[in-house]
Scaffold this active site. Structure first.
Site, PDB file in Angstrom:
ATOM      1  N   SER A  19     -24.526  46.300 -30.636  1.00  0.00           N
ATOM      2  CA  SER A  19     -25.452  46.385 -29.539  1.00  0.00           C
ATOM      3  C   SER A  19     -26.145  47.543 -29.141  1.00  0.00           C
ATOM      4  CB  SER A  19     -25.931  45.718 -27.616  1.00  0.00           C
ATOM      5  OG  SER A  19     -24.578  45.441 -27.397  1.00  0.00           O
ATOM      6  N   GLU A  21     -27.361  51.088 -25.683  1.00  0.00           N
ATOM      7  CA  GLU A  21     -27.636  50.804 -24.703  1.00  0.00           C
ATOM      8  C   GLU A  21     -28.616  52.209 -24.979  1.00  0.00           C
ATOM      9  OE1 GLU A  21     -25.743  50.515 -20.689  1.00  0.00           O
ATOM     10  OE2 GLU A  21     -25.962  52.595 -21.312  1.00  0.00           O
ATOM     11  N   ASP A 110     -24.820  51.924  -7.776  1.00  0.00           N
ATOM     12  CA  ASP A 110     -24.843  52.955  -6.915  1.00  0.00           C
ATOM     13  C   ASP A 110     -25.654  52.831  -5.816  1.00  0.00           C
ATOM     14  OD1 ASP A 110     -22.839  53.819  -9.270  1.00  0.00           O
ATOM     15  OD2 ASP A 110     -24.013  55.291  -9.974  1.00  0.00           O
ATOM     16  N   PHE A 220     -18.235  62.763 -15.939  1.00  0.00           N
ATOM     17  CA  PHE A 220     -18.638  61.112 -16.322  1.00  0.00           C
ATOM     18  C   PHE A 220     -17.732  60.504 -15.905  1.00  0.00           C
ATOM     19  CE2 PHE A 220     -20.813  56.716 -17.373  1.00  0.00           C
ATOM     20  CZ  PHE A 220     -21.982  57.198 -15.815  1.00  0.00           C
ATOM     21  N   HIS A 270     -21.029  47.132 -27.752  1.00  0.00           N
ATOM     22  CA  HIS A 270     -21.744  48.299 -27.602  1.00  0.00           C
ATOM     23  C   HIS A 270     -21.859  50.223 -27.701  1.00  0.00           C
ATOM     24  CE1 HIS A 270     -25.194  47.744 -24.584  1.00  0.00           C
ATOM     25  NE2 HIS A 270     -24.625  48.714 -23.496  1.00  0.00           N
TER      26      HIS A 270
END
Length: 298
Positions: A19, A21, A110, A220, A270
């Site tokens: 998959s 994103e 968030d 990140f 993913h």
């Protein structure tokens, strides 16, 4: 997993599923890049493609527009991200159902003020992700994916406490968990062992990020609690201004990781594409996935 190894993986014990994103574009140029990437990856026949939801619900309209277009113009199955932040209990969920979306990635999200600020629920919204999952399931026959954190969520008191939260989400109806990205596969398998020991039996799908920009990825990772091994930093050392070599190294690192996961029995992945297709397409090719249009014409 510190030594580079690009040998072909052995035949997986189950069919490979992937998959992808994406995030909703902010500008016409980003829109062009996004849809070019979708067109490039679509022939690999992904299980679904997800579209993120910005902090504080900031991309709600753009997320909705992107998943609507995916439904209308492609054969892909879109999964819309949805958070508890800045939204009432069912307004967004029903809008996705109305345009034909049947898969939601449910997240707490968030805080509006950003990571590190205190979380405040919408006055008419959900306080916890498990409540959002239950609410989604109550509105329609949605498939619901949730997040998992192999190295624990930054706000969790402990890894066990974080697994308690995952268990609550599963008890409320979650069908799948997608992990935060990681670079050490042993971290994933240790987490999987702990999750299974708690009686959680839904798929725990590894989230894979091809490193487009090492500094950005490292920054990140620091915010999300993911560790960056020293060997990975060494791979990208001195390549800040060498984009082409950086792409080659990124492809090699990600391919090494997924091939090792396949060898250890993982069949579902993913990919966090960052709206860029080339690295992800190359990794999928190494996994043995092929353009379904070519197969059909053969």
């Amino acid at each position: 997993m510190s030594a580079l190894n690009l040998r072909p993986s052995r035949q997986p014990c189950c069919p490979l599923k992937v998959s992808f994103e994406f995030f909703p574009p902010k500008t016409p140029e980003m829109e062009t890049t996004l849809w070019s990437s979708i067109e490039r990856l679509a022939p690999l026949d992904p299980q679904f493609v997800s579209v993120t939801y910005g902090a504080g619900g900031s991309t709600r309209e753009r997320t909705h527009a992107t998943v609507s277009r995916l439904v209308q113009e492609t054969h892909l199955k879109p999964a819309a991200h949805l958070t508890c932040v800045a939204a009432s209990r069912d307004e967004v969920i029903r809008s996705y159902w109305d345009v034909g979306v049947r898969h939601v990635v449910a997240l707490r999200g968030d805080p509006v003020a950003g990571i590190g600020a205190a979380y405040e629920a919408h006055p008419h919204g959900y306080q916890r992700t498990c409540d959002l999952v239950a609410g989604i399931k109550a509105i329609g026959d949605f498939e619901v994916s949730v997040s998992a954190y192999p190295e624990k969520h930054p706000e969790a008191a402990s890894l066990d406490a974080d697994i308690d939260v995952l268990k609550e989400k599963v008890d409320c109806g979650a069908d799948r968990a997608i992990t935060q990205f990681f670079f050490d596969n042993d971290v994933y398998f240790r987490h999987l062992d702990r999750v299974r020991a708690r009686g959680i039996d839904i798929p725990i799908v590894p989230g894979i990020v091809p490193v487009q920009n090492f500094k950005q990825t490292a920054n990140f990772a620091a915010k999300t609690g993911a560790s960056v091994p020293s060997w990975l930093a060494a791979r990208f050392e001195g390549l800040d201004n060498d984009v082409e070599t950086r792409k080659l190294v990124a492809a090699a690192v990600a391919a090494e990781q997924v091939i090792d996961l396949v060898d250890r029995g993982v069949c579902e992945f993913h990919f966090y594409t960052m709206n860029r297709a080339d690295l992800v397409y190359a990794i999928c090719h190494l996994l043995g996935l092929r353009d379904q249009r070519v197969k059909a014409a053969a």
